[in-house]
Design a protein around this motif. Sequence first.
Motif, PDB file in Angstrom:
ATOM      1  N   ALA A  65      48.554  44.656  33.880  1.00 34.01           N
ATOM      2  CA  ALA A  65      48.365  44.261  35.277  1.00 34.01           C
ATOM      3  C   ALA A  65      46.981  43.652  35.462  1.00 34.01           C
ATOM      4  O   ALA A  65      45.995  44.108  34.875  1.00 34.01           O
ATOM      5  N   THR A  66      46.915  42.615  36.275  1.00 37.92           N
ATOM      6  CA  THR A  66      45.634  41.957  36.521  1.00 37.92           C
ATOM      7  C   THR A  66      44.864  42.711  37.595  1.00 37.92           C
ATOM      8  O   THR A  66      45.450  43.186  38.569  1.00 37.92           O
ATOM      9  N   PRO A  67      43.554  42.818  37.413  1.00 33.86           N
ATOM     10  CA  PRO A  67      42.762  43.518  38.428  1.00 33.86           C
ATOM     11  C   PRO A  67      42.626  42.660  39.688  1.00 33.86           C
ATOM     12  O   PRO A  67      42.651  41.431  39.618  1.00 33.86           O
ATOM     13  N   LYS A  68      42.470  43.304  40.809  1.00 31.11           N
ATOM     14  CA  LYS A  68      42.256  42.597  42.068  1.00 31.11           C
ATOM     15  C   LYS A  68      40.775  42.253  42.180  1.00 31.11           C
ATOM     16  O   LYS A  68      39.914  43.118  42.097  1.00 31.11           O
ATOM     17  N   ILE A  69      40.493  40.983  42.346  1.00 35.51           N
ATOM     18  CA  ILE A  69      39.118  40.523  42.463  1.00 35.51           C
ATOM     19  C   ILE A  69      38.966  39.849  43.820  1.00 35.51           C
ATOM     20  O   ILE A  69      39.650  38.878  44.117  1.00 35.51           O
ATOM     21  N   GLU A  70      38.095  40.394  44.616  1.00 36.74           N
ATOM     22  CA  GLU A  70      37.800  39.790  45.914  1.00 36.74           C
ATOM     23  C   GLU A  70      36.510  38.995  45.770  1.00 36.74           C
ATOM     24  O   GLU A  70      35.423  39.557  45.676  1.00 36.74           O
TER      25      GLU A  70
END
Length: 111
Positions: A65-70
Amino acid sequence: MAAKILPVVKFATKVTIAGGALYVAYDSGLLGDSKEGSVTLGRAKAAIPPAVEEWMKYFGFELPATPKIEFSPLDAWNSGVQKSIHALSVTPSTVSDYTKQGLQYVKDLTK
């Protein structure tokens, strides 16, 4: 004859690839202002995950799963400008303080 043409073909291929990448970056808005960059990043965030899922189904393997990057290029740009301007504004006093410290150090050495 082929030995003379091969380097030219290699160079032309590299220039074509670099030019194409530059055109795609310009056309998508990556080379514009920060607002265009934010919009382009949002479009990329929306388009890339479905494409990756389709490729994973096609090739039959699974990625983590790809990390959430804000990340907002607009905010990053503004903070970078603010830090640069702040550094420029305090430079005269900082240089003055370092000069005083250096002169004091030299005076202490000559005693």
